[in-house]
Write a protein that holds these residues in place. Structure first.
Motif, mmCIF file in Angstrom:
data_model
loop_
_atom_site.group_PDB
_atom_site.id
_atom_site.type_symbol
_atom_site.label_atom_id
_atom_site.label_comp_id
_atom_site.label_asym_id
_atom_site.label_seq_id
_atom_site.Cartn_x
_atom_site.Cartn_y
_atom_site.Cartn_z
ATOM 1 N N TRP A 75 69.577 44.193 -35.859
ATOM 2 C CA TRP A 75 69.377 43.175 -34.835
ATOM 3 C C TRP A 75 69.648 43.772 -33.458
ATOM 4 O O TRP A 75 70.073 44.908 -33.338
ATOM 5 N N ALA A 76 69.392 42.977 -32.432
ATOM 6 C CA ALA A 76 69.648 43.404 -31.058
ATOM 7 C C ALA A 76 69.991 42.183 -30.212
ATOM 8 O O ALA A 76 69.542 41.071 -30.488
ATOM 9 N N THR A 77 70.765 42.412 -29.154
ATOM 10 C CA THR A 77 71.196 41.315 -28.290
ATOM 11 C C THR A 77 70.032 40.667 -27.544
ATOM 12 O O THR A 77 70.099 39.497 -27.193
ATOM 13 N N TRP A 78 68.961 41.416 -27.309
ATOM 14 C CA TRP A 78 67.807 40.914 -26.563
ATOM 15 C C TRP A 78 66.772 40.222 -27.457
ATOM 16 O O TRP A 78 65.767 39.734 -26.980
ATOM 17 N N CYS A 79 67.028 40.175 -28.752
ATOM 18 C CA CYS A 79 66.055 39.681 -29.744
ATOM 19 C C CYS A 79 66.250 38.188 -29.997
ATOM 20 O O CYS A 79 67.249 37.779 -30.585
ATOM 21 N N ALA A 80 65.277 37.372 -29.559
ATOM 22 C CA ALA A 80 65.381 35.917 -29.746
ATOM 23 C C ALA A 80 65.439 35.509 -31.216
ATOM 24 O O ALA A 80 66.277 34.674 -31.585
ATOM 25 N N PRO A 81 64.595 36.054 -32.105
ATOM 26 C CA PRO A 81 64.720 35.687 -33.520
ATOM 27 C C PRO A 81 66.071 36.096 -34.111
ATOM 28 O O PRO A 81 66.577 35.427 -35.009
ATOM 29 N N CYS A 82 66.673 37.169 -33.585
ATOM 30 C CA CYS A 82 67.992 37.590 -34.059
ATOM 31 C C CYS A 82 69.035 36.535 -33.705
ATOM 32 O O CYS A 82 69.910 36.213 -34.507
ATOM 33 N N ARG A 83 68.932 35.997 -32.496
ATOM 34 C CA ARG A 83 69.872 34.968 -32.038
ATOM 35 C C ARG A 83 69.771 33.736 -32.939
ATOM 36 O O ARG A 83 70.781 33.117 -33.282
ATOM 37 N N GLU A 84 68.556 33.409 -33.344
ATOM 38 C CA GLU A 84 68.344 32.256 -34.219
ATOM 39 C C GLU A 84 68.877 32.505 -35.631
ATOM 40 O O GLU A 84 69.433 31.615 -36.262
ATOM 41 N N GLU A 85 68.711 33.733 -36.121
ATOM 42 C CA GLU A 85 69.060 34.065 -37.495
ATOM 43 C C GLU A 85 70.549 34.384 -37.703
ATOM 44 O O GLU A 85 71.097 34.155 -38.780
ATOM 45 N N MET A 86 71.192 34.928 -36.689
ATOM 46 C CA MET A 86 72.562 35.442 -36.841
ATOM 47 C C MET A 86 73.560 34.418 -37.387
ATOM 48 O O MET A 86 74.388 34.757 -38.236
ATOM 49 N N PRO A 87 73.539 33.147 -36.950
ATOM 50 C CA PRO A 87 74.484 32.188 -37.533
ATOM 51 C C PRO A 87 74.332 32.026 -39.049
ATOM 52 O O PRO A 87 75.330 31.831 -39.750
ATOM 53 N N SER A 88 73.120 32.130 -39.557
ATOM 54 C CA SER A 88 72.947 31.989 -41.006
ATOM 55 C C SER A 88 73.473 33.215 -41.749
ATOM 56 O O SER A 88 74.009 33.095 -42.853
ATOM 57 N N LEU A 89 73.354 34.406 -41.146
ATOM 58 C CA LEU A 89 73.953 35.608 -41.748
ATOM 59 C C LEU A 89 75.473 35.480 -41.767
ATOM 60 O O LEU A 89 76.127 35.834 -42.758
#
Length: 184
Positions: A75-89
């Motif tokens: 993931w990366a801090t600039w990645c919008a889909p990462c921001r959405e997915e991270m809480p589920s991880l």
């Protein structure tokens, strides 16, 4: 006639919705149907020994997790889909992480530790330690071209599946995937 009855019984038992036929076998189609539509099984492939770091300067490799099933997320801090997915991880790690399983999230590319910490704080991520691949060496060796990418690694250190893009890793389909992957 006996063979027909036996074959029919086996066919019904195999398709009765009880999951995989053998312990440790993963029902990939059920995972895709359950919400992990982009999940693609791969031929078991050893993961590279390439190192990555933590904010304190410690070095790690995927071999450090050998013996566990690992859900490796780039993931990366600039990645919008990462921001959405991270809480589920984070939720998956909180619920299922332990001796047999771990979510391993690695910030790949230019992600300064203060930016990573800010990202995790903003998203309320508390169960995922910070790991960094600043030069994307591990990501490149694993064929990661964009983010997020999540790789399922078996206990022997082999990639067995990959999902490109975001997913809900706190879903029942993801939890069942982990249960199947960690079954003896």
């Amino acid at each position: 006639m006996r063979w027909l009855v036996l074959y029919t019984a086996l066919l019904i038992g195999a398709n009765a919705g009880f999951g995989p036929a053998f312990a440790g076998e993963i029902d990939w189609q059920a995972a895709r149907d359950g919400g992990l539509a982009k999940l693609a099984p791969t031929d078991p492939t050893p993961v590279p020994a390439t190192g990555f770091t933590d904010p304190e300067g410690g070095t790690h490799s995927l071999a450090d997790w050998r013996g566990k099933v690992v859900l490796l997320n780039f993931w990366a801090t600039w990645c919008a889909p990462c921001r959405e997915e991270m809480p589920s991880l984070d939720a998956l790690q909180a619920e299922m992480g332990g001796e047999d399983f771990e979510v391993l999230a690695i910030a790949a590319g230019h992600n300064p530790p203060p930016a990573v910490r800010k990202f995790l704080d903003e998203e309320g991520i508390t169960h995922l330690p910070v790991h960094l691949d600043p030069r994307q060496q591990l990501a490149r060796e694993m064929g990661v071209m964009g983010m997020p990418v999540t790789v399922l690694i078996d206990r022997d250190g082999n990639e067995i599946a990959r999902l490109i893009g975001g997913a809900d890793w706190s879903s029942e389909a993801a939890k069942e995937l982990v249960r199947q992957a960690t079954a003896p």
